[in-house]
Design a protein around this motif. Structure first.
Motif, PDB file in Angstrom:
ATOM      1  N   TYR A  41     -18.792  -7.771  36.661  1.00  0.00           N
ATOM      2  CA  TYR A  41     -20.035  -7.841  37.418  1.00  0.00           C
ATOM      3  C   TYR A  41     -19.901  -7.000  38.685  1.00  0.00           C
ATOM      4  CZ  TYR A  41     -21.028 -11.895  34.479  1.00  0.00           C
ATOM      5  OH  TYR A  41     -21.240 -12.731  33.415  1.00  0.00           O
ATOM      6  N   MET A  42     -20.929  -6.230  38.977  1.00  0.00           N
ATOM      7  CA  MET A  42     -20.981  -5.563  40.285  1.00  0.00           C
ATOM      8  C   MET A  42     -21.205  -6.640  41.347  1.00  0.00           C
ATOM      9  SD  MET A  42     -20.531  -2.431  39.471  1.00  0.00           S
ATOM     10  CE  MET A  42     -20.897  -1.590  41.002  1.00  0.00           C
ATOM     11  N   ARG A  43     -20.528  -6.501  42.464  1.00  0.00           N
ATOM     12  CA  ARG A  43     -20.563  -7.594  43.435  1.00  0.00           C
ATOM     13  C   ARG A  43     -21.953  -7.770  44.051  1.00  0.00           C
ATOM     14  NH1 ARG A  43     -17.067  -5.467  48.663  1.00  0.00           N
ATOM     15  NH2 ARG A  43     -18.677  -4.150  49.579  1.00  0.00           N
ATOM     16  N   ILE A  44     -22.296  -9.017  44.284  1.00  0.00           N
ATOM     17  CA  ILE A  44     -23.554  -9.340  44.967  1.00  0.00           C
ATOM     18  C   ILE A  44     -23.298  -9.698  46.424  1.00  0.00           C
ATOM     19  CG2 ILE A  44     -24.788 -10.022  42.878  1.00  0.00           C
ATOM     20  CD1 ILE A  44     -24.137 -12.921  43.516  1.00  0.00           C
ATOM     21  N   ALA A  45     -22.025  -9.955  46.761  1.00  0.00           N
ATOM     22  CA  ALA A  45     -21.615 -10.244  48.140  1.00  0.00           C
ATOM     23  C   ALA A  45     -20.096 -10.239  48.197  1.00  0.00           C
ATOM     24  CB  ALA A  45     -22.157 -11.595  48.603  1.00  0.00           C
ATOM     25  N   PRO A  46     -19.503  -9.849  49.333  1.00  0.00           N
ATOM     26  CA  PRO A  46     -18.039  -9.842  49.454  1.00  0.00           C
ATOM     27  C   PRO A  46     -17.476 -11.156  49.997  1.00  0.00           C
ATOM     28  CG  PRO A  46     -18.990  -8.764  51.350  1.00  0.00           C
ATOM     29  CD  PRO A  46     -20.151  -9.214  50.494  1.00  0.00           C
ATOM     30  N   GLU A  47     -18.317 -12.178  50.125  1.00  0.00           N
ATOM     31  CA  GLU A  47     -17.983 -13.384  50.889  1.00  0.00           C
ATOM     32  C   GLU A  47     -16.696 -14.061  50.457  1.00  0.00           C
ATOM     33  OE1 GLU A  47     -19.933 -17.778  51.834  1.00  0.00           O
ATOM     34  OE2 GLU A  47     -21.232 -16.054  51.451  1.00  0.00           O
ATOM     35  N   LEU A  48     -16.539 -14.318  49.163  1.00  0.00           N
ATOM     36  CA  LEU A  48     -15.402 -15.120  48.722  1.00  0.00           C
ATOM     37  C   LEU A  48     -14.081 -14.412  48.988  1.00  0.00           C
ATOM     38  CD1 LEU A  48     -16.818 -16.624  45.404  1.00  0.00           C
ATOM     39  CD2 LEU A  48     -17.073 -17.420  47.766  1.00  0.00           C
ATOM     40  N   TYR A  49     -14.026 -13.118  48.749  1.00  0.00           N
ATOM     41  CA  TYR A  49     -12.792 -12.373  49.026  1.00  0.00           C
ATOM     42  C   TYR A  49     -12.460 -12.376  50.520  1.00  0.00           C
ATOM     43  CZ  TYR A  49     -12.090 -10.501  44.321  1.00  0.00           C
ATOM     44  OH  TYR A  49     -11.812 -10.366  42.985  1.00  0.00           O
ATOM     45  N   LEU A  50     -13.493 -12.230  51.358  1.00  0.00           N
ATOM     46  CA  LEU A  50     -13.237 -12.197  52.801  1.00  0.00           C
ATOM     47  C   LEU A  50     -12.697 -13.540  53.281  1.00  0.00           C
ATOM     48  CD1 LEU A  50     -16.365 -10.174  53.999  1.00  0.00           C
ATOM     49  CD2 LEU A  50     -14.005  -9.372  53.825  1.00  0.00           C
ATOM     50  N   LYS A  51     -13.224 -14.640  52.724  1.00  0.00           N
ATOM     51  CA  LYS A  51     -12.702 -15.953  53.121  1.00  0.00           C
ATOM     52  C   LYS A  51     -11.275 -16.166  52.610  1.00  0.00           C
ATOM     53  CE  LYS A  51     -16.566 -18.296  52.018  1.00  0.00           C
ATOM     54  NZ  LYS A  51     -17.580 -19.387  51.967  1.00  0.00           N
ATOM     55  N   THR A 103     -26.866  -2.034  51.753  1.00  0.00           N
ATOM     56  CA  THR A 103     -25.682  -2.077  52.614  1.00  0.00           C
ATOM     57  C   THR A 103     -25.732  -3.288  53.523  1.00  0.00           C
ATOM     58  OG1 THR A 103     -25.577   0.335  52.595  1.00  0.00           O
ATOM     59  CG2 THR A 103     -24.313  -0.789  54.299  1.00  0.00           C
ATOM     60  N   THR A 104     -24.611  -3.982  53.622  1.00  0.00           N
ATOM     61  CA  THR A 104     -24.517  -5.135  54.513  1.00  0.00           C
ATOM     62  C   THR A 104     -23.235  -5.054  55.322  1.00  0.00           C
ATOM     63  OG1 THR A 104     -23.272  -6.544  52.985  1.00  0.00           O
ATOM     64  CG2 THR A 104     -25.678  -6.581  52.789  1.00  0.00           C
ATOM     65  N   ILE A 105     -23.186  -5.887  56.359  1.00  0.00           N
ATOM     66  CA  ILE A 105     -21.920  -6.195  57.009  1.00  0.00           C
ATOM     67  C   ILE A 105     -21.740  -7.700  56.930  1.00  0.00           C
ATOM     68  CG2 ILE A 105     -23.082  -6.136  59.263  1.00  0.00           C
ATOM     69  CD1 ILE A 105     -20.279  -5.688  60.498  1.00  0.00           C
ATOM     70  N   GLU A 106     -20.538  -8.141  56.545  1.00  0.00           N
ATOM     71  CA  GLU A 106     -20.197  -9.560  56.570  1.00  0.00           C
ATOM     72  C   GLU A 106     -18.960  -9.739  57.436  1.00  0.00           C
ATOM     73  OE1 GLU A 106     -20.180 -12.095  53.247  1.00  0.00           O
ATOM     74  OE2 GLU A 106     -21.977 -11.216  52.316  1.00  0.00           O
ATOM     75  N   THR A 107     -18.974 -10.801  58.269  1.00  0.00           N
ATOM     76  CA  THR A 107     -17.847 -11.096  59.148  1.00  0.00           C
ATOM     77  C   THR A 107     -17.455 -12.555  58.987  1.00  0.00           C
ATOM     78  OG1 THR A 107     -19.080 -11.878  61.092  1.00  0.00           O
ATOM     79  CG2 THR A 107     -18.861  -9.498  60.825  1.00  0.00           C
ATOM     80  N   TYR A 108     -16.152 -12.814  59.200  1.00  0.00           N
ATOM     81  CA  TYR A 108     -15.639 -14.178  59.149  1.00  0.00           C
ATOM     82  C   TYR A 108     -14.662 -14.364  60.302  1.00  0.00           C
ATOM     83  CZ  TYR A 108     -18.130 -14.486  54.882  1.00  0.00           C
ATOM     84  OH  TYR A 108     -19.175 -14.483  53.994  1.00  0.00           O
ATOM     85  N   GLN A 109     -14.902 -15.428  61.083  1.00  0.00           N
ATOM     86  CA  GLN A 109     -14.120 -15.684  62.293  1.00  0.00           C
ATOM     87  C   GLN A 109     -13.563 -17.098  62.234  1.00  0.00           C
ATOM     88  OE1 GLN A 109     -16.259 -15.092  65.941  1.00  0.00           O
ATOM     89  NE2 GLN A 109     -14.651 -15.966  67.218  1.00  0.00           N
ATOM     90  N   ALA A 110     -12.234 -17.198  62.198  1.00  0.00           N
ATOM     91  CA  ALA A 110     -11.596 -18.513  62.172  1.00  0.00           C
ATOM     92  C   ALA A 110     -11.816 -19.227  63.507  1.00  0.00           C
ATOM     93  CB  ALA A 110     -10.098 -18.365  61.892  1.00  0.00           C
ATOM     94  N   TYR A 111     -11.925 -20.546  63.423  1.00  0.00           N
ATOM     95  CA  TYR A 111     -12.052 -21.435  64.576  1.00  0.00           C
ATOM     96  C   TYR A 111     -13.380 -21.251  65.312  1.00  0.00           C
ATOM     97  CZ  TYR A 111      -7.191 -21.211  63.312  1.00  0.00           C
ATOM     98  OH  TYR A 111      -6.044 -21.183  62.572  1.00  0.00           O
ATOM     99  N   ALA A 112     -14.392 -20.784  64.578  1.00  0.00           N
ATOM    100  CA  ALA A 112     -15.752 -20.660  65.118  1.00  0.00           C
ATOM    101  C   ALA A 112     -16.703 -21.410  64.196  1.00  0.00           C
ATOM    102  CB  ALA A 112     -16.159 -19.197  65.223  1.00  0.00           C
ATOM    103  N   ASP A 113     -17.898 -21.750  64.713  1.00  0.00           N
ATOM    104  CA  ASP A 113     -18.912 -22.376  63.872  1.00  0.00           C
ATOM    105  C   ASP A 113     -20.219 -21.601  64.000  1.00  0.00           C
ATOM    106  OD1 ASP A 113     -20.033 -23.052  66.306  1.00  0.00           O
ATOM    107  OD2 ASP A 113     -19.736 -25.215  66.079  1.00  0.00           O
ATOM    108  N   TYR A 114     -21.277 -22.143  63.391  1.00  0.00           N
ATOM    109  CA  TYR A 114     -22.514 -21.375  63.357  1.00  0.00           C
ATOM    110  C   TYR A 114     -23.157 -21.244  64.724  1.00  0.00           C
ATOM    111  CZ  TYR A 114     -26.121 -25.184  63.276  1.00  0.00           C
ATOM    112  OH  TYR A 114     -26.981 -26.218  63.571  1.00  0.00           O
TER     113      TYR A 114
END
Length: 599
Positions: A300-310, A341-352
């Motif tokens: 499958y072509m990716r629909i989001a990079p979220e799981l790999y980034l986490k 095109t998107t940008i996704e970011t993940y920051q440990a020890y932060a919340d929404y």
């Protein structure tokens, strides 16, 4: 009686003077005839002088070599087919003479934008004849002024300059050099900088060479290229004919650069994750399916990079981001393209809440950097429609999704949104209010349709719609104070989603339960629901720290800051229907007409 043909008017008058008929000639008649004869004599002498002068001029002209007329835009062949044939013949003739019509290199000493910046302050009429510059670019316009002067507009890298080709600076090569150049050609120029007497910055060439001939008739820059199909399918023509289009993509590049610097400065690490996988996860969307021949495996072509980034955050990369393409096999409209095109970011020890504050800082700073103000003008219905003012001044407005929807609709939602009672309640609300929701009519889809109709439409200025129900957010963590809700927000600007973020769900047991619910929905016909991703669940079992995740659509953001209401305007090569769908012959005629547009 005397012969009338032999009668001559006497120079002196006498009383016995007779005219040519033998009748007495009065003194007044004699005077009139004398005056008339004098006028006729002078006129004959003038005509004789003029004839002699004309003969002398003709003789002098015959002694001079003939000067051929200079070609320019006004003398171009207007038939696109004949134009192409003529240019191909010229190229073939050059090759037959042993010339190379496509030289390997032309060494420039300065780019056109730098040239304009460096010499824009010269005085009108000033010429730096001792300064040699070498410029290259595309010919946008060519106009002859007599036999010894040609004006060319040269464009390159978003800038334009006038080229004043004076025969006195070329010598015998002037005529051939000028007639070899056509509108659309790429040329190399050696000359000196200066300004015309009227104060227009120019380059005064001593030599000019065609580096790459344009074989087709280039669209004119005065009228531009108007046909949308041709503009999007042949973007290179759009960029040639409509120089302002390149400004959109320069702004897009500035937006991406600003975002990248923003996260780099906050110690985020830019990474890359797979574009293809055995499962399509990280979002609810219909994926593209492909096949790996060597592995004999469906991918499958990716629909989001979220799981790999986490997974990277699990591994200790506590601040990561990725800017890249996503692929969703869904509809095409003014704000959707299958590849985006998107940008996704993940920051440990932060919340929404942290991510929400970061979003305000990023977008308000971007607005200020691009426009010099927090307030921008935007035309949601196109340039001819009314303008709306969008204010990026922080803090942005916040709406809690369910309570906000209850307030707008004047109803109270069932407490358990995962119950069949809640689904039927929402279905009834959609029917009552004329909101269409095609099957499957799940609670999540019904809620999404109502929110789109009654909340999103009021979000002209940046607005966070927050606290989505858990049933809509399988990857978000439950809300600390609102039962059944999640710590999630979506940012809407001009009634369109721009960002999506949440406090990440890091409980592997709860994540597996939600994945299984998604898999059941997919089995029931919801092809946008997620699969169970065992690889991700295993990663969570090793421990994902409390994490704030965030995603933003680059294309829609660019639309806002370039005042465009069609996503195709901010994609260099957008997805298009096949040419056959346009009706082949009509499409060909449309393109040919676009080619023949003149200045």
């Amino acid at each position: 009686m005397a012969d009338p043909s032999s009668w001559v008017l006497p120079e002196k008058y006498s009383d016995d003077l007779l005219d040519e008929t033998g009748a007495k000639l009065s003194k007044s008649e004699w005077k009139r005839r004398v005056t008339q004869a004098s006028k006729e004599k002078k006129l004959a002498e003038k005509k004789a002088r003029q004839a002699a002068a004309a003969a002398a001029a003709a003789a002098a002209k015959a002694d001079k070599p003939a000067v051929a007329a200079l070609d320019d835009d006004a003398t171009e062949e207007t038939d696109p087919t004949k134009y192409f044939e003529n240019r191909v013949k010229a190229v073939m003739a050059a090759k037959a003479r042993g010339e190379n019509p496509y030289p390997h290199k032309f060494a420039t000493t300065i780019q056109l934008p730098a040239y304009v910046a460096k010499y824009k302050d010269l005085e009108a009429g000033e010429q730096l004849t001792d300064t040699e510059v070498r410029l290259a670019g595309r010919v946008e316009r060519k106009a002859a002024s007599g036999a010894k002067l040609v004006f060319i507009d040269l464009r390159s890298a978003g800038s334009k300059v006038q080229v004043m080709c004076d025969a006195r600076n070329f010598g015998d090569a002037f005529q051939g050099a000028m007639n070899a150049v056509k509108r659309g050609d790429i040329v190399g120029i050696v000359g000196f900088p200066g300004k015309s007497k009227r104060g227009e910055l120019s380059i005064f060439p001593t030599s000019l060479r065609v580096l790459t001939p344009c074989l087709h008739m280039a669209p004119g820059t005065r009228t531009g290229l108007k046909d949308q199909e041709t503009r999007y399918r042949q973007r290179y023509l759009d960029l040639i004919a409509n120089p302002a289009v390149s400004d959109i993509f320069r702004t897009r590049s500035r937006i991406i650069s600003y975002i990248r610097r923003f996260f780099d400065d906050r110690d985020f690490l830019e990474v890359e994750t797979p574009m293809m996988d055995k499962l399509a996860g990280g979002a609810t969307a219909r994926p593209f399916i492909t096949h790996h021949n060597d592995l004999n495996m469906q991918l499958y072509m990716r629909i989001a990079p979220e799981l790999y980034l986490k997974m990277l955050v699990v591994g200790g990369m506590e601040r990561v981001y990725e800017i890249g393409k996503q692929f969703r096999n869904e509809g095409i409209d003014l704000t959707h393209n299958p590849e985006f095109t998107t940008i996704e970011t993940y920051q440990a020890y932060a919340d929404y809440n942290d991510v929400m504050a970061m979003t305000e800082e990023l977008l308000s700073g971007l607005a200020l950097r691009l426009t010099g103000s927090y307030v921008i003008g935007y035309h949601p219905d196109g340039p001819e429609g009314p303008e709306v003012q969008i204010d990026f001044t922080p803090p942005f407005r916040r709406i809690s999704m369910v309570s906000g929807l209850e307030e707008v609709l004047g109803v109270k939602m069932p407490a358990d949104l995962e119950s069949e009672e809640a689904r039927l309640f929402l279905l009834d609300q959609c029917r009552r209010r004329g909101v269409e929701c095609p099957p499957p009519q799940s609670t999540a889809r019904l809620l999404d349709k109502l929110v789109g109709e009654f909340l999103e439409t009021g979000c002209t200025n940046p607005t966070f719609i927050c606290d989505h129900p858990q049933i809509m957010s399988p990857l978000a963590k439950w809300h600390r104070s609102l039962p059944g809700m999640t710590e999630r927000f979506e940012l809407f600007v001009n009634c369109r989603e721009v960002c999506n973020a949440y406090t990440e769900l890091n409980d592997p047991l709860r994540q597996r339960e939600l994945f299984e619910q998604q898999a059941a929905a997919k089995a029931a016909g919801d092809d946008e629901a997620m699969f169970v991703d065992e690889n991700f669940c295993t990663a969570l079992e090793y421990g994902l720290p409390p994490t704030g995740g965030w995603g933003l659509g680059i294309d829609r953001l660019t639309m806002l800051f370039t005042d465009t209401n069609n996503i195709k305007e901010v994609l260099l090569f957008p997805a298009m229907k096949p040419e056959q769908a346009r009706g082949g012959e009509a499409a060909a005629h449309s393109t040919a007409e676009s080619m023949s547009t003149t200045n």
